[in-house]
Design a protein around this motif. Structure first.
Motif, PDB file in Angstrom:
ATOM      1  N   GLU A 263     -33.186 -25.987  -7.755  1.00  0.00           N
ATOM      2  CA  GLU A 263     -34.396 -26.807  -7.844  1.00  0.00           C
ATOM      3  C   GLU A 263     -34.789 -27.345  -6.475  1.00  0.00           C
ATOM      4  O   GLU A 263     -35.124 -28.517  -6.309  1.00  0.00           O
ATOM      5  N   GLY A 264     -34.698 -26.490  -5.476  1.00  0.00           N
ATOM      6  CA  GLY A 264     -35.100 -26.854  -4.132  1.00  0.00           C
ATOM      7  C   GLY A 264     -34.033 -27.514  -3.297  1.00  0.00           C
ATOM      8  O   GLY A 264     -34.246 -27.775  -2.107  1.00  0.00           O
ATOM      9  N   THR A 265     -32.869 -27.793  -3.879  1.00  0.00           N
ATOM     10  CA  THR A 265     -31.778 -28.450  -3.161  1.00  0.00           C
ATOM     11  C   THR A 265     -30.811 -27.402  -2.621  1.00  0.00           C
ATOM     12  O   THR A 265     -30.331 -26.555  -3.385  1.00  0.00           O
ATOM     13  N   PRO A 266     -30.501 -27.412  -1.309  1.00  0.00           N
ATOM     14  CA  PRO A 266     -29.519 -26.455  -0.773  1.00  0.00           C
ATOM     15  C   PRO A 266     -28.143 -26.693  -1.394  1.00  0.00           C
ATOM     16  O   PRO A 266     -27.650 -27.821  -1.425  1.00  0.00           O
ATOM     17  N   VAL A 267     -27.534 -25.644  -1.890  1.00  0.00           N
ATOM     18  CA  VAL A 267     -26.220 -25.733  -2.531  1.00  0.00           C
ATOM     19  C   VAL A 267     -25.396 -24.517  -2.163  1.00  0.00           C
ATOM     20  O   VAL A 267     -25.909 -23.527  -1.633  1.00  0.00           O
ATOM     21  N   ASN A 268     -24.100 -24.582  -2.423  1.00  0.00           N
ATOM     22  CA  ASN A 268     -23.251 -23.400  -2.445  1.00  0.00           C
ATOM     23  C   ASN A 268     -23.223 -22.858  -3.856  1.00  0.00           C
ATOM     24  O   ASN A 268     -23.183 -23.619  -4.832  1.00  0.00           O
ATOM     25  N   LYS A 269     -23.210 -21.540  -3.954  1.00  0.00           N
ATOM     26  CA  LYS A 269     -23.107 -20.903  -5.268  1.00  0.00           C
ATOM     27  C   LYS A 269     -21.826 -20.086  -5.322  1.00  0.00           C
ATOM     28  O   LYS A 269     -21.481 -19.392  -4.372  1.00  0.00           O
ATOM     29  N   LEU A 270     -21.141 -20.181  -6.442  1.00  0.00           N
ATOM     30  CA  LEU A 270     -19.949 -19.384  -6.695  1.00  0.00           C
ATOM     31  C   LEU A 270     -20.233 -18.432  -7.848  1.00  0.00           C
ATOM     32  O   LEU A 270     -20.682 -18.858  -8.918  1.00  0.00           O
TER      33      LEU A 270
ATOM     34  N   THR B  39     -23.905 -19.011 -12.209  1.00  0.00           N
ATOM     35  CA  THR B  39     -23.125 -19.374 -11.037  1.00  0.00           C
ATOM     36  C   THR B  39     -22.696 -20.834 -11.119  1.00  0.00           C
ATOM     37  O   THR B  39     -23.261 -21.627 -11.870  1.00  0.00           O
ATOM     38  N   ILE B  40     -21.693 -21.179 -10.336  1.00  0.00           N
ATOM     39  CA  ILE B  40     -21.255 -22.557 -10.195  1.00  0.00           C
ATOM     40  C   ILE B  40     -21.903 -23.094  -8.930  1.00  0.00           C
ATOM     41  O   ILE B  40     -21.646 -22.583  -7.833  1.00  0.00           O
ATOM     42  N   ASP B  41     -22.762 -24.106  -9.049  1.00  0.00           N
ATOM     43  CA  ASP B  41     -23.456 -24.682  -7.911  1.00  0.00           C
ATOM     44  C   ASP B  41     -22.785 -25.997  -7.516  1.00  0.00           C
ATOM     45  O   ASP B  41     -22.545 -26.853  -8.368  1.00  0.00           O
ATOM     46  N   TYR B  42     -22.508 -26.159  -6.215  1.00  0.00           N
ATOM     47  CA  TYR B  42     -21.859 -27.395  -5.786  1.00  0.00           C
ATOM     48  C   TYR B  42     -22.194 -27.700  -4.340  1.00  0.00           C
ATOM     49  O   TYR B  42     -22.669 -26.844  -3.598  1.00  0.00           O
ATOM     50  N   VAL B  43     -21.960 -28.970  -3.948  1.00  0.00           N
ATOM     51  CA  VAL B  43     -22.083 -29.409  -2.565  1.00  0.00           C
ATOM     52  C   VAL B  43     -20.940 -30.373  -2.274  1.00  0.00           C
ATOM     53  O   VAL B  43     -20.211 -30.796  -3.174  1.00  0.00           O
ATOM     54  N   GLU B  44     -20.816 -30.764  -1.016  1.00  0.00           N
ATOM     55  CA  GLU B  44     -19.791 -31.722  -0.627  1.00  0.00           C
ATOM     56  C   GLU B  44     -20.408 -33.116  -0.552  1.00  0.00           C
ATOM     57  O   GLU B  44     -21.454 -33.313   0.068  1.00  0.00           O
ATOM     58  N   GLU B  45     -19.779 -34.074  -1.182  1.00  0.00           N
ATOM     59  CA  GLU B  45     -20.207 -35.461  -1.087  1.00  0.00           C
ATOM     60  C   GLU B  45     -18.980 -36.299  -0.747  1.00  0.00           C
ATOM     61  O   GLU B  45     -18.084 -36.466  -1.579  1.00  0.00           O
ATOM     62  N   GLY B  46     -18.937 -36.782   0.480  1.00  0.00           N
ATOM     63  CA  GLY B  46     -17.734 -37.466   0.917  1.00  0.00           C
ATOM     64  C   GLY B  46     -16.597 -36.475   1.025  1.00  0.00           C
ATOM     65  O   GLY B  46     -16.703 -35.460   1.700  1.00  0.00           O
ATOM     66  N   GLU B  47     -15.507 -36.755   0.342  1.00  0.00           N
ATOM     67  CA  GLU B  47     -14.353 -35.863   0.350  1.00  0.00           C
ATOM     68  C   GLU B  47     -14.227 -35.106  -0.961  1.00  0.00           C
ATOM     69  O   GLU B  47     -13.204 -34.501  -1.238  1.00  0.00           O
ATOM     70  N   GLN B  48     -15.235 -35.184  -1.796  1.00  0.00           N
ATOM     71  CA  GLN B  48     -15.174 -34.530  -3.099  1.00  0.00           C
ATOM     72  C   GLN B  48     -16.179 -33.389  -3.174  1.00  0.00           C
ATOM     73  O   GLN B  48     -17.196 -33.387  -2.489  1.00  0.00           O
ATOM     74  N   ILE B  49     -15.845 -32.422  -4.030  1.00  0.00           N
ATOM     75  CA  ILE B  49     -16.772 -31.338  -4.344  1.00  0.00           C
ATOM     76  C   ILE B  49     -17.448 -31.690  -5.662  1.00  0.00           C
ATOM     77  O   ILE B  49     -16.800 -31.860  -6.680  1.00  0.00           O
TER      78      ILE B  49
ATOM     79  N   PRO C 101     -13.860 -26.503  -7.502  1.00  0.00           N
ATOM     80  CA  PRO C 101     -14.794 -27.071  -8.481  1.00  0.00           C
ATOM     81  C   PRO C 101     -14.616 -26.415  -9.827  1.00  0.00           C
ATOM     82  O   PRO C 101     -14.231 -25.264  -9.944  1.00  0.00           O
ATOM     83  N   GLU C 102     -14.926 -27.143 -10.850  1.00  0.00           N
ATOM     84  CA  GLU C 102     -14.856 -26.608 -12.196  1.00  0.00           C
ATOM     85  C   GLU C 102     -16.234 -26.192 -12.647  1.00  0.00           C
ATOM     86  O   GLU C 102     -17.239 -26.791 -12.285  1.00  0.00           O
ATOM     87  N   GLN C 103     -16.256 -25.162 -13.472  1.00  0.00           N
ATOM     88  CA  GLN C 103     -17.537 -24.686 -13.976  1.00  0.00           C
ATOM     89  C   GLN C 103     -17.993 -25.615 -15.073  1.00  0.00           C
ATOM     90  O   GLN C 103     -17.257 -25.950 -15.988  1.00  0.00           O
ATOM     91  N   SER C 104     -19.213 -26.058 -14.922  1.00  0.00           N
ATOM     92  CA  SER C 104     -19.737 -26.993 -15.924  1.00  0.00           C
ATOM     93  C   SER C 104     -20.235 -26.227 -17.132  1.00  0.00           C
ATOM     94  O   SER C 104     -20.544 -25.064 -17.061  1.00  0.00           O
TER      95      SER C 104
END
Length: 464
Positions: free
Chosen positions: A343-350, A419-429, A461-464
């Protein structure tokens, strides 16, 4: 055999018949080697159990009278309806054939009954590690013919998905090779219709019937393809040559066919079988899995939808990181990670590819990257004086407008993947938060020119 000892994958429809390559074993044995056009090269060899693939390769080249460069262009493969393996020169084909049931159990999901009856044949095919750019420098007609026959088989079997226009252009060249120059006034339409599956992939030859076929737009596909093929056949240009032999003129058509195939990003790939998750159809309804083919070459990775005959995801090695999990850890999986957006937000995809061949795919990716790194210093010189100055050479992939055709089968369809979409926030994925990307894997191309930035978080990361 470990995952780095050879290149293994899934066989194409052309190899769906059982064929034995050894008719007798002893001090002297008869070995049958199959070419891409299904012709057989019989060899009488001594000490077969200890004979290496390199020695057999040399014997085949002598029989076929191929130039020395064929040692680099072609390789020996063990192929059955269940598995195909490219052999290294040091491999001993007979011993690997005896170990075939173990390979099937390790790298396929075949039932025990199929494993017990499956038998590989020895085939002489294109070497996965031979660069496409060097094919443009080949002039030996028999080498070109063998490459043409193999490429044609992959196109007709839809292992190389092509747009309809490209299928017609390639089919027209096959018509020229098999039927000779187009003759105006001759009733060619009937000839093409009777042999349509010799020129076009099967899914373009089928005539749909009924409402469902009409809704899918396939009812008139065969008729349209016939007319498109006939039109393309008329346009095939004849080479102007001082050589009067008919065979000499075929060389240009073999080259034209291969040059056209070079536009396909998965030409020359090794193919593997796998499955991916379908996107969930609703909150409560999971999407299940769909069968895919994973095509890996010296340039990158492509995930192809087996049913729809189009690309779901195409990545160059500069654009991905990867890893695999073995059956001992969990289900055998190849993980591909790449940049994308949600939705327009840069993410990593797995992307999670389920396959018992995940170990083989991971090893092949790693080896292809090593080859890329080893050849990197020579790349600028080759691009300046090699393919760019060779008649009929191809522009870089980013300059091929035909591959960006609207709705082309070679374009990625990430929306059809789960796909599993995620980013880094602080020290967490965390899933889909608007911070720049991080990498979950350490395995990636490190040539310095890639667009993919990698760090190494400590949790998965876990798949939601």
């Amino acid at each position: 055999m470990d995952g780095t000892d050879g290149t293994a994958g899934q066989p194409g429809p052309a190899e769906r018949s059982h064929r034995s390559s050894v008719s007798s074993v002893g001090a002297r044995a008869d070995v049958l080697v199959y070419l891409a056009d299904d012709t057989v090269v019989p060899l009488a060899v001594e000490n077969l159990p200890s004979l290496s693939a390199h020695e057999l390769h040399r014997a085949i080249r002598e029989v076929l009278q191929l130039p020395d460069v064929a040692l680099e262009i072609f390789a020996l493969w063990l192929v059955s309806p269940l598995l195909e393996v490219q052999l290294k020169p040091k491999h001993q084909p007979y011993k690997l054939g005896r170990q075939w049931p173990e390979l099937l159990l390790r790298f396929t999901d075949a039932p025990d009954d199929d494993v017990a009856t499956d038998e590989p044949s020895l085939q002489f095919r294109r070497n996965v590690f031979f660069p496409k750019r060097r094919e443009l420098q080949i002039h030996d007609e028999e080498v070109l013919r063998l490459l043409y026959e193999e490429a044609k088989g992959n196109v007709l079997a839809a292992r190389y998905p092509c747009d309809v226009e490209d299928c017609e252009a390639l089919g027209a060249l096959v018509c020229r090779v098999q039927l000779g120059p187009f003759q105006p006034g001759q009733p060619m339409a009937c000839t093409l219709r009777e042999r349509l599956d010799s020129f076009l992939p099967a899914h373009l030859c089928k005539r749909g019937h009924g409402l469902f076929a009409a809704l899918r737009g396939r009812g008139a596909r065969a008729g349209t393809s016939e007319q498109g093929l006939l039109s393309a056949y008329r346009k095939v240009k004849e080479a102007v040559s001082s050589d009067s032999e008919c065979e000499a003129s075929l060389r240009t058509h073999y080259q034209a066919y291969l040059t056209k195939c070079h536009e396909l990003p998965y030409y020359g790939c090794a193919f593997f079988h796998g499955e991916v998750d379908k996107p969930a159809q609703s909150f409560l309804h999971r999407g299940g899995r769909k069968p895919v083919t994973v095509a890996i070459s010296l340039e990158g990775v492509h995930v192809i939808d087996n049913r729809e005959k189009h690309v779901l995801l195409g990545l160059r090695f500069q654009e991905l990181s990867w890893d695999h999990t073995s059956p001992e850890e969990e289900e055998s999986v190849l993980w591909l990670e790449f940049d994308g957006s949600n939705e327009g937000t840069p993410v990593n995809k797995l992307l999670k590819i389920y396959s018992k061949q995940a170990e083989l795919m991971s090893s092949l990716i790693e080896y292809c990257i090593e080859l890329s790194q080893a050849s990197e210093p020579a790349a600028p010189q080759e691009s300046a004086s090699g393919p760019s100055s060779t008649p009929g050479s191809l522009p870089p992939p980013t300059q091929r407008p035909q591959l960006h055709r609207q709705g082309s089968v070679v374009c990625s369809r990430i929306q059809h993947l789960s796909t599993i979409d995620y980013v880094e926030e602080g020290e967490q994925i965390k899933p889909v938060k608007p911070k720049r990307t991080t990498s979950f894997f350490s395995r990636q191309l490190s040539l310095g020119q890639g667009s993919y930035t990698v760090v190494q978080p400590s949790e998965r990361p876990e798949q939601s």
